[in-house]
Design a protein around this motif. Structure first.
Motif, short mmCIF file in Angstrom:
data_model
loop_
_atom_site.label_atom_id
_atom_site.label_comp_id
_atom_site.label_asym_id
_atom_site.label_seq_id
_atom_site.Cartn_x
_atom_site.Cartn_y
_atom_site.Cartn_z
N GLY A 242 0.82 -1.21 0.00
CA GLY A 242 0.00 0.00 0.00
C GLY A 242 0.84 1.25 0.00
O GLY A 242 0.55 2.22 -0.71
N LEU A 328 -5.64 -6.06 -1.70
CA LEU A 328 -5.59 -5.08 -0.61
C LEU A 328 -6.95 -4.45 -0.41
O LEU A 328 -7.63 -4.09 -1.39
CB LEU A 328 -4.58 -3.98 -0.93
CG LEU A 328 -3.14 -4.39 -1.18
CD1 LEU A 328 -2.30 -3.14 -1.49
CD2 LEU A 328 -2.56 -5.14 0.00
N LEU A 333 -4.75 0.59 1.79
CA LEU A 333 -4.54 1.62 0.77
C LEU A 333 -4.62 3.04 1.35
O LEU A 333 -4.66 4.01 0.60
CB LEU A 333 -5.57 1.48 -0.34
CG LEU A 333 -5.47 0.19 -1.17
CD1 LEU A 333 -6.71 0.01 -2.01
CD2 LEU A 333 -4.21 0.21 -2.03
#
Length: 341
Positions: A242, A328, A333
């Motif tokens: 991320g 993810l 994120l």
């Protein structure tokens, strides 16, 4: 840089482009070597932007519900050492082994995408450690194919041993380097390309300089995402990926929306539980090898952030679906989403 010296046949360690905004809407895309001895193929550089036949290895579906398209394996294979102390580049080795006798452009692109991670070995004439200590320039082992000279590179210790056995030159050293450094050496040096595992039957290939140059133009100089996905997975891996997405350009796969002739969308993975994950790619080769009628469109971290912020229904992203891949959610994120905060 890992450095290894070899004294006998057994190898032992000694030490932007401006792009249109694309709404994240799923389009449901479905020594001396003779040239004849090494698989090779002419690659059109336009191939990156065109659909390619699906790769031969059978993919594994991503879990978590219904999928429109099958994916590659989630994680890289376990690390191996064909010679103790010398770690193999298993992903590149597997791609080499999967090459047919007469490879198609799609086969070479599959190999090239796996070369954007990890390390390889090179052979150096003489004692590399001593030469480095003395500040001397290293002389890399090369092979002549006609009038062209190719840098030799190796996926592991057994390939190095096979090379020494083939030419009998035991007064050489083996040096492990990040693949990025070796590919830059090919691009910047007097080489027509490089040869992988030249002395290992059934596992060798010539990669032309033009293909390496094109791949490097589109690549993150540090191969950050590919290295993270190819490495051992830990609890910290999602956060690391991320964070990398907040600083690294990626690509999305754009294609026609079914039933709408003029509308374009980008591919998503949708689960039976209603989850929606935008597919993002570390390199346009990752789009090409899926064999779909998609175009790789680059996104800056800021553009990716805007896409995520604009569509709160997106659950997250899937990075490099051809594998190794990672899924993810929005919490991982957070560094990307924060770019538009």
């Amino acid at each position: 840089m890992a450095l290894f010296s070899r004294r006998d046949k057994k190898t032992t360690p000694s030490d932007e482009v401006e792009t249109p905004d694309v709404a994240p809407e799923a389009h449901a895309p479905a020594a001396e070597v003779e040239a004849d001895d090494v698989p090779q193929v002419n690659i059109s550089m336009s191939t990156f932007g065109k659909p390619a036949p699906a790769p031969r290895p059978a993919p594994t579906p991503v879990p978590d519900g219904a999928q429109r398209v099958q994916r590659g394996p989630a994680e890289a294979p376990a690390r191996t050492e064909s010679v103790p102390g010398l770690p193999d580049n298993v992903l590149v080795r597997q791609a080499l082994t999967a090459l047919p006798e007469q490879p198609e452009p799609s086969d070479i692109m599959t190999l090239m995408r796996q070369l954007l991670q990890g390390h390889l070995f090179v052979r150096v004439r003489g004692d590399a450690r001593a030469q480095l200590a003395e500040g001397k320039q290293l002389t890399m082992a090369v092979s002549a194919v006609g009038d062209d000279r190719y840098l030799l590179a190796f996926t592991g210790g057994d390939a190095l041993q096979a090379s020494v056995a083939a030419d009998g030159d035991k007064e050489t050293s083996a040096m492990g380097q990040p693949v990025a450094a070796i590919l830059r050496n090919v691009v910047d040096g007097p080489y027509a390309g490089f040869i992988l595992d030249h002395a290992t039957p059934g596992r060798r290939a010539i990669l032309p300089k033009a293909l390496v140059e094109k791949a490097m133009q589109d690549a993150d100089p540090e191969f950050t995402l590919k290295n993270l996905l190819a490495g051992e997975r830990t609890d910290e891996t999602p956060a690391a990926v991320g964070a990398a997405l907040a600083t690294t350009r990626v690509w999305v796969a754009a294609g026609a929306v079914p039933g709408e002739d003029k509308r374009m969308g980008v591919s998503e993975v949708r689960g039976a539980n209603g989850s929606r994950h935008l597919e993002v790619f570390s390199h346009p080769l990752e789009v090409a090898v899926l064999g779909r009628n998609d175009r790789a469109v680059p996104l800056t971290p800021q553009q990716l952030s805007k896409a995520l912020a604009a569509d709160v229904g997106l659950t997250g992203v899937v990075v490099d679906p051809a594998g190794p891949w990672i899924m993810l959610d929005r919490s991982a994120l957070a560094p990307v989403i924060a770019l538009t905060a």
